[in-house]
Design a protein around this motif. Structure first.
Motif, PDB file in Angstrom:
ATOM      1  N   ASN A 100      17.913  -1.059  41.720  1.00 36.45           N
ATOM      2  CA  ASN A 100      16.624  -1.576  41.266  1.00 36.45           C
ATOM      3  C   ASN A 100      16.902  -2.742  40.334  1.00 36.45           C
ATOM      4  O   ASN A 100      17.216  -2.565  39.159  1.00 36.45           O
ATOM      5  CB  ASN A 100      15.824  -0.489  40.538  1.00 36.45           C
ATOM      6  N   SER A 101      16.827  -3.933  40.899  1.00 33.27           N
ATOM      7  CA  SER A 101      17.126  -5.148  40.131  1.00 33.27           C
ATOM      8  C   SER A 101      15.863  -5.812  39.604  1.00 33.27           C
ATOM      9  O   SER A 101      15.912  -6.964  39.180  1.00 33.27           O
ATOM     10  CB  SER A 101      17.888  -6.135  41.021  1.00 33.27           C
ATOM     11  N   ASP A 103      18.219  -3.223  47.401  1.00 34.78           N
ATOM     12  CA  ASP A 103      17.169  -3.077  46.400  1.00 34.78           C
ATOM     13  C   ASP A 103      15.988  -2.307  46.982  1.00 34.78           C
ATOM     14  O   ASP A 103      15.591  -2.516  48.127  1.00 34.78           O
ATOM     15  CB  ASP A 103      16.706  -4.453  45.922  1.00 34.78           C
ATOM     16  N   CYS A 121      18.746 -12.577  47.536  1.00 33.47           N
ATOM     17  CA  CYS A 121      17.345 -12.584  47.113  1.00 33.47           C
ATOM     18  C   CYS A 121      16.692 -13.936  47.386  1.00 33.47           C
ATOM     19  O   CYS A 121      17.362 -14.945  47.598  1.00 33.47           O
ATOM     20  CB  CYS A 121      17.236 -12.246  45.633  1.00 33.47           C
ATOM     21  N   ASN A 132      23.490  -2.670  39.241  1.00 36.22           N
ATOM     22  CA  ASN A 132      22.298  -3.435  39.620  1.00 36.22           C
ATOM     23  C   ASN A 132      22.524  -4.939  39.587  1.00 36.22           C
ATOM     24  O   ASN A 132      21.774  -5.691  40.209  1.00 36.22           O
ATOM     25  CB  ASN A 132      21.134  -3.081  38.685  1.00 36.22           C
TER      26      ASN A 132
END
Length: 548
Positions: free
Chosen positions: A311-312, A345, A525, A285
């Motif tokens: 799933n971060s 993600d 992100c 992750n």
């Protein structure tokens, strides 16, 4: 019929046949040879070991009628001149376990060992490339721990615990306390690069050691062909085996493959096929490799990308990059990437999924600076001046080198500089500024790909009549660019010298591979791009990503 009815017929030299005289003649001329009759005699005597003589056809008929679990030694009919009584007399004096006396005509029938493993509930489409499961358990209690090890044939991979997250496991351990518990095992029928059904070799062998000793085999039968290698086009195949969170639905897989195809259709290369028989570390992750590995025996046409989920908690949109053990670096067996991983993600909404996947596949191909040829185009003298110097990219960028993300400043959280993405001002799907806004790879993206060692239609190669028209995402300041002919730049790209002794002084000279989190699994992100606070000033990062 009772044995006493025939007892007088089984005597020789005045010696009555006892329970230890375990030889009976079953010749076809004897009136008491009906299989049912003999079965009754045998059950009454209950011989622990029984020896028979006679023709093979009658022996087979008799043996099929005997309904008890004893070992049976068979003798053929005595040679002419020997009576039944002579045969009885000769054999009665021999030890029942005398194997040295056995002639070439004697056969021994033994019960096969009982398989202590029960396999059931097979769930499998029977198709190449698909995953299946079955259940397995022991049928008897061991006195100590039993180790069951799977050994597969070609193009089959077994995961003994059916848990993707901890990688491929090949063993199961049963204890005297849990031996009766059913375990679920998964397997993959790998792509084999052959255009026909796989009729043979689809077997899973298993070996029991320690508390029980046994070797068994489970045959899956014919595997139906679903994959045909394409030697006329560049192919980016996506493999979703590492989706441990179940994120990749059929619809999302289709969207991801479209993103891969949009890159692949621009590439004019065709590479030699590759057969994997390898273990590859999984990506966690945090973007770093974990200690767990997955095994693959699949065929690779040009480039295969293993796609996973993570799933971060909203801290990353995804990670991606080449696996240098197979290609992409100066120390790799192949200079260009052949195997890659991306992981997305689960907070990425479907509206932006195409963009995120296309961005990470760009990394898988080697952008920016992630394969050796691309890396040599970077000037990383200082973070404030770092650029990508490829000639085709410069031409696409109005005659200017491509500034890198480091020029926009260090990451506000980690304090590190990013050299693996174009700066915010560059109209590219590889740029954090434009990642969620472009409709696909742009003119600059394809140009950077050409500078990274690829032959690109409309840049370094002419468009053949059979290739689809490539529509590139247009810069907001220009009209859409549709490539319909050879538009190769007159400016040649900077030559990527592989020999370290001739590398330009302005190029990178380090042979060290970029570390996973720093390069190959670059963060896409909104936090790292610095955009999420301006787009949606909320504190919940997951909500910010979902809403953008």
């Amino acid at each position: 019929m009772k044995f006493s009815d025939y007892k007088g017929a089984f005597t020789g030299s005045g010696r009555p046949l006892s329970r230890l005289d375990a030889t009976l003649d079953v010749a076809s001329s004897d009136p008491f040879l009906q299989p049912e009759v003999f079965a009754g005699i045998a059950q009454e005597l209950a011989f622990p070991h029984l020896r028979l003589s006679g023709s093979s056809s009658y022996l087979d008929a008799v043996l099929s009628a005997i309904n008890f679990q004893h070992r049976v030694k068979r003798y053929r009919r005595p040679t002419p001149g020997h009576t039944n009584l002579q045969e009885l007399e000769n054999l009665a004096s021999q030890p029942i376990f005398d194997h040295t006396h056995c002639s070439s005509q004697r056969q021994t029938v033994t019960q096969p060992p009982v398989d202590p493993v029960a396999i059931s509930h097979l769930s499998f489409s029977g198709k190449e490339g698909d995953t299946g499961t079955f259940q397995i358990r022991l049928t008897q209690a061991p006195t100590s721990t039993v180790t069951l090890t799977f050994i597969t044939g070609n193009f089959l991979v077994v995961d003994a615990d059916a848990t993707v997250q901890n990688g491929t496991q090949t063993t199961i351990r049963f204890t005297p306390q849990d031996w009766h518990q059913t375990r679920t095992v998964s397997f993959i029928a790998e792509l084999d690069g052959v255009c026909t059904n796989r009729d043979q070799g689809n077997v899973i062998n298993y070996t029991l050691t320690d508390g029980l000793i046994f070797n068994g085999v489970y045959d899956l039968g014919t595997i139906a062909n679903t994959y045909t290698p394409d030697s006329s086009h560049f192919n980016i195949d996506l493999d979703f085996r590492n989706d441990y969170l179940g994120f990749w639905t059929v619809e999302r897989r289709s969207l991801a493959q479209k993103a891969a195809n949009d890159w692949a259709e621009s590439i004019a290369d065709e590479w030699t096929e590759l057969q994997l028989n390898s273990s590859i570390k999984l990506v966690g992750n945090d973007g770093y490799y974990t200690d767990s590995t997955f095994t693959t025996q699949r065929y690779v046409d040009d480039l295969v990308v293993f796609v996973g989920s993570l799933n971060s908690n909203g801290l990353a949109g995804g990670f991606g990059g080449p696996e240098y053990d197979f290609g992409g670096w100066v120390t790799s067996p192949d200079l260009m990437p052949r195997v890659a991983q991306i992981t997305i993600d689960i907070t990425v909404g479907d509206e932006y999924l195409y963009n995120v996947v296309a961005h990470e596949i760009g990394h898988a191909l080697g952008l920016v600076g992630l394969n050796w040829v691309s890396y040599l185009q970077q000037d990383l003298t200082t973070p404030q001046t770092a650029v990508f110097q490829g000639g085709y990219s410069r031409a696409a960028n109005g005659g200017n080198d491509i500034p890198l993300q480091s020029q926009d400043g260090a990451n506000p959280i980690t304090g590190e500089y990013d050299y693996w993405h174009p700066a915010a001002q560059v109209y590219s799907i590889m740029s954090y500024q434009w990642l969620y806004d472009v409709s696909g790879p742009t003119t600059i993206d394809y140009a950077m790909l050409a500078d990274s060692g690829y032959s690109i239609y409309g840049v370094t190669a002419s468009l053949p009549a059979t290739r689809p028209t490539i529509v590139k995402a247009s810069d907001p300041s220009t009209s859409a660019i549709t490539t319909t002919s050879d538009t190769s730049s007159s400016t040649s790209p900077v030559t990527a010298e592989i020999n370290s002794s001739t590398i330009s002084s302005t190029a990178n000279t380090s042979f060290q591979r970029p570390t996973p989190a720093a390069r190959a699994f670059a963060c896409s992100c909104l936090v790292c791009s610095g955009r999420w606070t301006a787009l949606n000033p909320v504190s919940d990062l997951s909500a910010a990503i979902a809403q953008v």
